[in-house]
Design a protein around this motif. Structure first.
Motif, PDB file in Angstrom:
ATOM      1  N   UNK A  47       0.760  -1.146  -0.246  1.00  0.00           N
ATOM      2  CA  UNK A  47      -0.051   0.003   0.080  1.00  0.00           C
ATOM      3  C   UNK A  47       0.675   1.220  -0.076  1.00  0.00           C
ATOM      4  N   UNK A  48       2.163   1.303   0.288  1.00  0.00           N
ATOM      5  CA  UNK A  48       2.684   2.486   0.399  1.00  0.00           C
ATOM      6  C   UNK A  48       3.083   3.065  -0.993  1.00  0.00           C
ATOM      7  N   UNK A  49       2.484   4.332  -0.818  1.00  0.00           N
ATOM      8  CA  UNK A  49       2.596   5.011  -2.336  1.00  0.00           C
ATOM      9  C   UNK A  49       1.439   4.671  -3.213  1.00  0.00           C
ATOM     10  N   UNK A  50       0.565   3.979  -2.749  1.00  0.00           N
ATOM     11  CA  UNK A  50      -0.463   3.579  -3.800  1.00  0.00           C
ATOM     12  C   UNK A  50      -1.710   4.364  -3.682  1.00  0.00           C
ATOM     13  N   UNK A  71       1.400   4.385   7.675  1.00  0.00           N
ATOM     14  CA  UNK A  71       1.182   4.260   6.195  1.00  0.00           C
ATOM     15  C   UNK A  71       0.931   5.432   5.378  1.00  0.00           C
ATOM     16  N   UNK A  72       1.911   5.714   4.164  1.00  0.00           N
ATOM     17  CA  UNK A  72       1.699   6.759   3.578  1.00  0.00           C
ATOM     18  C   UNK A  72       1.479   6.256   2.165  1.00  0.00           C
ATOM     19  N   UNK A  73       0.172   6.849   1.775  1.00  0.00           N
ATOM     20  CA  UNK A  73      -0.275   6.554   0.369  1.00  0.00           C
ATOM     21  C   UNK A  73      -0.453   7.672  -0.553  1.00  0.00           C
ATOM     22  N   UNK A  74      -0.645   7.556  -1.874  1.00  0.00           N
ATOM     23  CA  UNK A  74      -0.765   8.382  -2.842  1.00  0.00           C
ATOM     24  C   UNK A  74      -1.939   9.384  -2.677  1.00  0.00           C
ATOM     25  N   UNK A  75      -3.035   8.532  -2.327  1.00  0.00           N
ATOM     26  CA  UNK A  75      -4.188   9.348  -2.234  1.00  0.00           C
ATOM     27  C   UNK A  75      -5.544   8.287  -2.463  1.00  0.00           C
ATOM     28  N   UNK A 154      -9.944  13.663   0.844  1.00  0.00           N
ATOM     29  CA  UNK A 154      -8.632  14.299   1.394  1.00  0.00           C
ATOM     30  C   UNK A 154      -8.287  13.180   2.505  1.00  0.00           C
ATOM     31  N   UNK A 155      -6.889  12.991   2.527  1.00  0.00           N
ATOM     32  CA  UNK A 155      -6.175  12.075   3.513  1.00  0.00           C
ATOM     33  C   UNK A 155      -6.166  12.916   4.834  1.00  0.00           C
ATOM     34  N   UNK A 156      -6.977  12.538   5.616  1.00  0.00           N
ATOM     35  CA  UNK A 156      -7.243  13.393   7.062  1.00  0.00           C
ATOM     36  C   UNK A 156      -6.371  12.783   7.901  1.00  0.00           C
ATOM     37  N   UNK A 157      -5.215  13.581   8.374  1.00  0.00           N
ATOM     38  CA  UNK A 157      -4.077  13.100   9.221  1.00  0.00           C
ATOM     39  C   UNK A 157      -4.308  14.099  10.458  1.00  0.00           C
ATOM     40  N   UNK A 158      -4.937  13.234  11.524  1.00  0.00           N
ATOM     41  CA  UNK A 158      -5.225  14.218  12.855  1.00  0.00           C
ATOM     42  C   UNK A 158      -3.909  14.622  13.334  1.00  0.00           C
ATOM     43  N   UNK A 159      -3.618  15.662  14.075  1.00  0.00           N
ATOM     44  CA  UNK A 159      -2.431  16.009  14.675  1.00  0.00           C
ATOM     45  C   UNK A 159      -2.357  15.237  16.028  1.00  0.00           C
ATOM     46  N   UNK A 160      -1.205  15.200  16.600  1.00  0.00           N
ATOM     47  CA  UNK A 160      -1.272  14.267  17.907  1.00  0.00           C
ATOM     48  C   UNK A 160      -1.810  15.122  18.854  1.00  0.00           C
ATOM     49  N   UNK A 161      -1.839  16.330  18.866  1.00  0.00           N
ATOM     50  CA  UNK A 161      -2.675  17.155  19.824  1.00  0.00           C
ATOM     51  C   UNK A 161      -4.182  16.930  19.773  1.00  0.00           C
TER      52      UNK A 161
END
Length: 174
Positions: A47-50, A71-75, A154-161
């Motif tokens: 899945x990385x980059x996919x 995990x880092x995806x393209x979109x 959108x790839x929502x990435x919540x902040x640690x805070x």
């Protein structure tokens, strides 16, 4: 050419029967399957980059991102959003949309031994649905930019805070 990969994941406990749990997966049905830690490297490799494609993909992405936060995806591409943009009936779920586009038999043939609401069948369905919806929505060849404009999520990435400020999310089967 990618190959299919499907597996159950042993959650380490019995799964309560709930309306949103796929039939046949409650109780100890997944006992003895690999654990998430056991398949984590395979998931990252695949899945990385996919680009991840799904019908209402944000639901799947939230679950996947919760358990594989690095995990880092393209979109993300959402076939449900694309179906709406193609002016298809907006209330059609995945199986009804496939039937509407006469794709059900092809999906079933491509995912032998699987059925709707199982990962392999639903993944095969969205893989076949995506190009059909693109052809339905766009008159001529389309670009990734055009498709993401109507079906990108959108790839929502919540902040640690932000994560610390909220209650912890429920586990997969709660």
């Amino acid at each position: 050419m990618a190959t299919a990969y499907t597996t159950g994941i042993d959650p380490g406990r019995a799964i309560p029967a709930r309306p949103w749990i796929s039939p046949g997966l409650a109780g100890t049905a997944l006992s003895g399957q690999p654990t998430l830690d056991g398949i984590r490297p395979a998931l990252h490799a695949r899945l990385t980059g996919a680009w991840l494609v799904g019908h209402n993909i944000s639901v799947d992405w939230r679950l996947l991102h919760r358990h594989l936060p690095d995990l880092s995806i393209a979109g993300l591409l959402d076939t449900m959003r694309l179906a709406k943009a193609a002016n298809l009936p907006s209330r059609l779920g995945l199986t009804n949309l496939l039937a509407h586009l006469n794709l059900t038999a092809a999906v079933t043939a491509a995912a032998p031994g699987s059925r709707p609401r199982r990962a392999l069948w639903d993944t095969t369905a969205t893989a076949m649905l995506l190009p059909a919806l693109i052809r339905h929505r766009f008159i001529s060849d389309s670009t990734l930019q055009q498709v993401t404009a109507v079906a990108g999520t959108p790839i929502a990435r919540p902040t640690p805070a932000a994560e610390a400020a909220t209650d912890p999310p429920p586990t997969l089967f709660e």
